[in-house]
Design a protein around this motif. Structure first.
Motif, PDB file in Angstrom:
ATOM      1  N   HIS A 191      22.710  36.543  52.227  1.00  0.00           N
ATOM      2  CA  HIS A 191      21.783  35.777  53.058  1.00  0.00           C
ATOM      3  C   HIS A 191      21.224  34.583  52.288  1.00  0.00           C
ATOM      4  O   HIS A 191      20.749  33.637  52.893  1.00  0.00           O
ATOM      5  CB  HIS A 191      20.634  36.658  53.547  1.00  0.00           C
ATOM      6  N   PHE A 192      21.227  34.670  50.963  1.00  0.00           N
ATOM      7  CA  PHE A 192      20.713  33.618  50.089  1.00  0.00           C
ATOM      8  C   PHE A 192      19.275  33.256  50.466  1.00  0.00           C
ATOM      9  O   PHE A 192      18.883  32.097  50.439  1.00  0.00           O
ATOM     10  CB  PHE A 192      21.636  32.389  50.104  1.00  0.00           C
ATOM     11  N   THR A 242      26.449  49.616  37.937  1.00  0.00           N
ATOM     12  CA  THR A 242      25.103  49.299  37.428  1.00  0.00           C
ATOM     13  C   THR A 242      24.538  48.057  38.105  1.00  0.00           C
ATOM     14  O   THR A 242      23.331  47.989  38.361  1.00  0.00           O
ATOM     15  CB  THR A 242      25.112  49.115  35.900  1.00  0.00           C
ATOM     16  N   GLY A 243      25.377  47.096  38.430  1.00  0.00           N
ATOM     17  CA  GLY A 243      24.905  45.884  39.099  1.00  0.00           C
ATOM     18  C   GLY A 243      24.345  46.184  40.477  1.00  0.00           C
ATOM     19  O   GLY A 243      23.255  45.708  40.848  1.00  0.00           O
ATOM     20  N   ILE A 244      25.059  46.999  41.242  1.00  0.00           N
ATOM     21  CA  ILE A 244      24.573  47.368  42.577  1.00  0.00           C
ATOM     22  C   ILE A 244      23.314  48.213  42.467  1.00  0.00           C
ATOM     23  O   ILE A 244      22.345  48.013  43.210  1.00  0.00           O
ATOM     24  CB  ILE A 244      25.695  48.075  43.368  1.00  0.00           C
ATOM     25  N   VAL A 284      16.321  36.146  43.799  1.00  0.00           N
ATOM     26  CA  VAL A 284      17.032  37.276  43.202  1.00  0.00           C
ATOM     27  C   VAL A 284      18.212  37.680  44.085  1.00  0.00           C
ATOM     28  O   VAL A 284      19.305  37.971  43.588  1.00  0.00           O
ATOM     29  CB  VAL A 284      16.073  38.466  42.947  1.00  0.00           C
ATOM     30  N   GLU A 285      18.023  37.671  45.399  1.00  0.00           N
ATOM     31  CA  GLU A 285      19.120  37.990  46.316  1.00  0.00           C
ATOM     32  C   GLU A 285      20.241  36.970  46.172  1.00  0.00           C
ATOM     33  O   GLU A 285      21.415  37.311  46.280  1.00  0.00           O
ATOM     34  CB  GLU A 285      18.608  38.042  47.761  1.00  0.00           C
ATOM     35  N   LEU A 332      15.815  46.181  42.487  1.00  0.00           N
ATOM     36  CA  LEU A 332      15.093  44.911  42.661  1.00  0.00           C
ATOM     37  C   LEU A 332      14.824  44.600  44.135  1.00  0.00           C
ATOM     38  O   LEU A 332      14.340  43.520  44.457  1.00  0.00           O
ATOM     39  CB  LEU A 332      15.885  43.765  42.009  1.00  0.00           C
ATOM     40  N   GLY A 333      15.151  45.543  45.004  1.00  0.00           N
ATOM     41  CA  GLY A 333      14.870  45.367  46.424  1.00  0.00           C
ATOM     42  C   GLY A 333      15.941  44.606  47.182  1.00  0.00           C
ATOM     43  O   GLY A 333      15.710  44.167  48.319  1.00  0.00           O
ATOM     44  N   VAL A 334      17.108  44.427  46.585  1.00  0.00           N
ATOM     45  CA  VAL A 334      18.192  43.700  47.250  1.00  0.00           C
ATOM     46  C   VAL A 334      19.255  44.722  47.644  1.00  0.00           C
ATOM     47  O   VAL A 334      20.187  44.995  46.904  1.00  0.00           O
ATOM     48  CB  VAL A 334      18.789  42.603  46.333  1.00  0.00           C
ATOM     49  N   ASN A 335      19.085  45.302  48.858  1.00  0.00           N
ATOM     50  CA  ASN A 335      20.068  46.280  49.327  1.00  0.00           C
ATOM     51  C   ASN A 335      21.200  45.567  50.061  1.00  0.00           C
ATOM     52  O   ASN A 335      21.154  44.355  50.277  1.00  0.00           O
ATOM     53  CB  ASN A 335      19.402  47.346  50.201  1.00  0.00           C
ATOM     54  N   ALA A 336      22.212  46.332  50.455  1.00  0.00           N
ATOM     55  CA  ALA A 336      23.417  45.750  51.070  1.00  0.00           C
ATOM     56  C   ALA A 336      23.102  44.925  52.313  1.00  0.00           C
ATOM     57  O   ALA A 336      23.796  43.958  52.604  1.00  0.00           O
ATOM     58  CB  ALA A 336      24.424  46.854  51.398  1.00  0.00           C
TER      59      ALA A 336
END
Length: 150
Positions: free
Chosen positions: A79-80, A62-64, A84-85, A70-74
């Motif tokens: 990258h920080f 669920t986290g992934i 949200v990323e 939220l637009g944060v793919n692998a």
């Protein structure tokens, strides 16, 4: 699947994972250390694994999934670059450390667990408990837009 339903499943998994480790750290482990009886710990672990490991798996999935929503793919992990990323990357880092502790416990500590080595196991338990609590705290920052490290 809706983000809200994923979040509920994620939080239920977290309640089981972190709650189980809090019980282990504050109720089971003190008795184990006081009585110097590894068998108490092993009995709890055997019972808890049946619900704890599936809860951890639910949290990972669920986290992934929520991260992608939220637009944060692998490709953006670690990258920080945005708040949200950063939360996703910190949680994945804490998860990786948790997995290392689990591997260490299962490969090196549990097979040789004796009354004399209980302090090493206690360190692993306390560490995983703190890591789980840290993941909860870090995850809560998504609600406020993430964590800005710049």
């Amino acid at each position: 699947m809706s983000h809200h339903l994923l979040l509920i499943l994620h939080l239920l998994g977290s309640a089981i994972w972190v709650g189980g480790h809090l019980i282990l750290s504050f109720i089971i482990l003190p008795e184990v250390l006081r009585k110097k009886d590894p068998e108490i710990l092993l009995k709890f672990e055997k019972k808890y694994e049946r619900i704890g490991l599936p809860a951890l798996l639910v949290m990972v999935i669920t986290g992934i999934w929520m991260a992608y929503q939220l637009g944060v793919n692998a490709g953006r992990w670690f990258h920080f670059a945005d708040p949200v990323e950063t939360v996703v990357s910190l949680k994945l880092s804490l998860l990786f450390i948790t997995v290392l502790f689990a591997l260490s416990a299962n490969i090196f500590v549990l097979p040789k667990l004796r009354p004399q080595s209980l302090s090493v196991m206690a360190f692993h338990i306390w560490s995983v408990t703190l890591l789980g609590a840290a993941m909860m705290v870090v995850g809560s920052f998504v609600r406020f837009g993430g964590i800005n490290l710049q």
